[in-house]
Design an enzyme around this catalytic site. Sequence first.
Site, mmCIF file in Angstrom:
data_model
loop_
_atom_site.group_PDB
_atom_site.id
_atom_site.type_symbol
_atom_site.label_atom_id
_atom_site.label_comp_id
_atom_site.label_asym_id
_atom_site.label_seq_id
_atom_site.Cartn_x
_atom_site.Cartn_y
_atom_site.Cartn_z
ATOM 1 N N TYR A 84 8.825 -1.108 6.706
ATOM 2 C CA TYR A 84 7.638 -1.683 6.055
ATOM 3 C C TYR A 84 7.554 -3.144 6.767
ATOM 4 C CZ TYR A 84 4.209 -3.293 2.709
ATOM 5 O OH TYR A 84 3.130 -3.805 1.720
ATOM 6 N N LYS A 93 4.748 -4.881 9.193
ATOM 7 C CA LYS A 93 3.899 -5.883 8.573
ATOM 8 C C LYS A 93 3.878 -7.131 9.663
ATOM 9 C CE LYS A 93 1.867 -3.740 5.243
ATOM 10 N NZ LYS A 93 0.348 -3.454 5.048
HETATM 11 N N1 LIG Z 1 0.715 -3.825 -3.711
HETATM 12 C C1 LIG Z 1 1.345 -4.928 -3.047
HETATM 13 O O1 LIG Z 1 2.200 -5.858 -3.726
HETATM 14 C C2 LIG Z 1 0.890 -5.354 -1.680
HETATM 15 C C3 LIG Z 1 1.443 -6.556 -1.317
HETATM 16 C C4 LIG Z 1 1.200 -6.855 0.136
HETATM 17 C C5 LIG Z 1 0.686 -6.186 1.001
HETATM 18 N N2 LIG Z 1 0.167 -4.839 0.446
HETATM 19 C C6 LIG Z 1 -0.482 -4.015 1.161
HETATM 20 O O2 LIG Z 1 -1.953 -3.748 0.686
HETATM 21 C C7 LIG Z 1 -2.253 -2.624 1.349
HETATM 22 C C8 LIG Z 1 -2.862 -1.605 0.010
HETATM 23 O O3 LIG Z 1 -1.568 -1.066 -0.730
HETATM 24 P P1 LIG Z 1 -1.773 -0.853 -2.140
HETATM 25 O O4 LIG Z 1 -0.786 -1.982 -2.750
HETATM 26 O O5 LIG Z 1 -3.276 -1.250 -2.656
HETATM 27 O O6 LIG Z 1 -1.266 0.422 -2.511
HETATM 28 P P2 LIG Z 1 -2.038 1.689 -2.527
HETATM 29 O O7 LIG Z 1 -0.967 2.866 -2.471
HETATM 30 O O8 LIG Z 1 -2.855 1.721 -3.762
HETATM 31 O O9 LIG Z 1 -2.879 1.812 -1.274
HETATM 32 C C9 LIG Z 1 -2.704 2.127 -0.081
HETATM 33 C C10 LIG Z 1 -3.721 3.189 0.411
HETATM 34 O O10 LIG Z 1 -3.421 3.674 1.764
HETATM 35 C C11 LIG Z 1 -3.666 5.075 1.818
HETATM 36 N N3 LIG Z 1 -3.113 5.692 3.050
HETATM 37 C C12 LIG Z 1 -1.800 5.939 3.074
HETATM 38 N N4 LIG Z 1 -1.652 6.559 4.087
HETATM 39 C C13 LIG Z 1 -2.835 6.679 4.960
HETATM 40 C C14 LIG Z 1 -3.607 7.221 5.966
HETATM 41 N N5 LIG Z 1 -2.455 7.980 6.875
HETATM 42 N N6 LIG Z 1 -4.749 7.266 6.120
HETATM 43 C C15 LIG Z 1 -5.351 6.590 5.463
HETATM 44 N N7 LIG Z 1 -4.911 5.965 4.240
HETATM 45 C C16 LIG Z 1 -3.592 6.175 3.867
HETATM 46 C C17 LIG Z 1 -3.179 5.487 0.677
HETATM 47 O O11 LIG Z 1 -3.852 6.882 0.111
HETATM 48 C C18 LIG Z 1 -3.498 4.659 -0.660
HETATM 49 O O12 LIG Z 1 -4.829 4.575 -0.890
HETATM 50 C C19 LIG Z 1 -1.156 -1.751 1.960
HETATM 51 O O13 LIG Z 1 -1.381 -2.086 3.684
HETATM 52 C C20 LIG Z 1 -0.059 -2.516 1.559
HETATM 53 O O14 LIG Z 1 1.060 -2.683 2.433
HETATM 54 C C21 LIG Z 1 0.558 -4.663 -0.729
#
Ligand SMILES: NC(=O)c1ccc[n+]([C@@H]2O[C@H](COP(=O)([O-])OP(=O)(O)OC[C@H]3O[C@@H](n4cnc5c(N)ncnc54)[C@H](O)[C@@H]3O)[C@@H](O)[C@H]2O)c1
Length: 275
Positions: free
Chosen positions: A171, A175
């Site tokens: 991960y 990123k």
């Molecule tokens: N939540 C946090 O703390 C955080 C912090 C920094 C960055 N992020 C990033 O934010 C983004 C959204 O994450 P989130 O926290 O909302 O989690 P989340 O799990 O709600 O969202 C991730 C989404 O990606 C989808 N996904 C996974 N594999 C996929 C694929 N092959 N094709 C299409 N869609 C796919 C999932 O079904 C899900 O809806 C991610 O890239 C995550 O790395 C999250």
Amino acid sequence: MTLAGKVALVTGAGRHQGLGKAICARLLSAGCAVALTDLASPQPLMDTANIGTLSEMDTVAADLATIGPKVIALPMDVRDEAQVEASIAAVVAEFGRLDILINNAGIGYLFSPIIDTPAEFWKAVMDVNLMGAFLCTKHAAQQMIKQGTGGRIVNIASQAAKSGHPHLSAYIASKHGLVGLTRTAALELGAHGITVNAVCPNHVTTGLGAVQNAYYAKLRGVSVEQYLADMRAGIPLGRVGIPEDTANACAFLCSDQAAYITGEAMNVSGGAEMH
Ligand SMILES: NC(=O)c1ccc[n+]([C@@H]2O[C@H](COP(=O)([O-])OP(=O)(O)OC[C@H]3O[C@@H](n4cnc5c(N)ncnc54)[C@H](O)[C@@H]3O)[C@@H](O)[C@H]2O)c1
């Protein structure tokens, strides 16, 4: 700040608690038309996380339609180039153009120390977080160049793009790589008036965030509440992130006000990350 007349595609936006839904809501409230996309079928390794359900995307779209009328939901796996091309074609067929791509899809829950990490964990994360963003960037940029009126690409990276974190090597690497993709795409696409930036949120308790909380609280032998209290104590602004923080940053980067910003990896972290 208005995005009236613009059309956006947001990946990984089919979960109620996710950042993607908040991003879609923010873009819609600025007058943008939005295509939200997400997986349509179960994926190997993903059932371990138990994040959301596959039928969720339609109810997310129904919620979003109360904010703005121009919203469609499309099944799309970001790892599948044919699906990416088909989705972009569907967006253009529905709304006539594509101005904004938000690469939000990501997985961040295959926890394991490096010395125990199966290669398939590494590959699964890289395929979604990095190759997926690459494929969407490639085809969205082709469409934007064809239109000849510029565009906006925003990659949802993370604090994990700036610092290491134990048990999430793929991960973290994905990123960091996403910031590299951001900078290269900004260089290549600038001549076409397309800006490419990354947003780097710190922790947000989404579906993915909740799974991370549970894992790291257990690893440290503390409750989830204590784990989050310890985290807040290290954040200058005294709270963890909320989805709207990231959504607001995306709306700004997609607006005319951000016309001269490209190749940037912008922290949205309450000061938790400063470089
Ligand atoms: N939540 C946090 O703390 C955080 C912090 C920094 C960055 N992020 C990033 O934010 C983004 C959204 O994450 P989130 O926290 O909302 O989690 P989340 O799990 O709600 O969202 C991730 C989404 O990606 C989808 N996904 C996974 N594999 C996929 C694929 N092959 N094709 C299409 N869609 C796919 C999932 O079904 C899900 O809806 C991610 O890239 C995550 O790395 C999250």
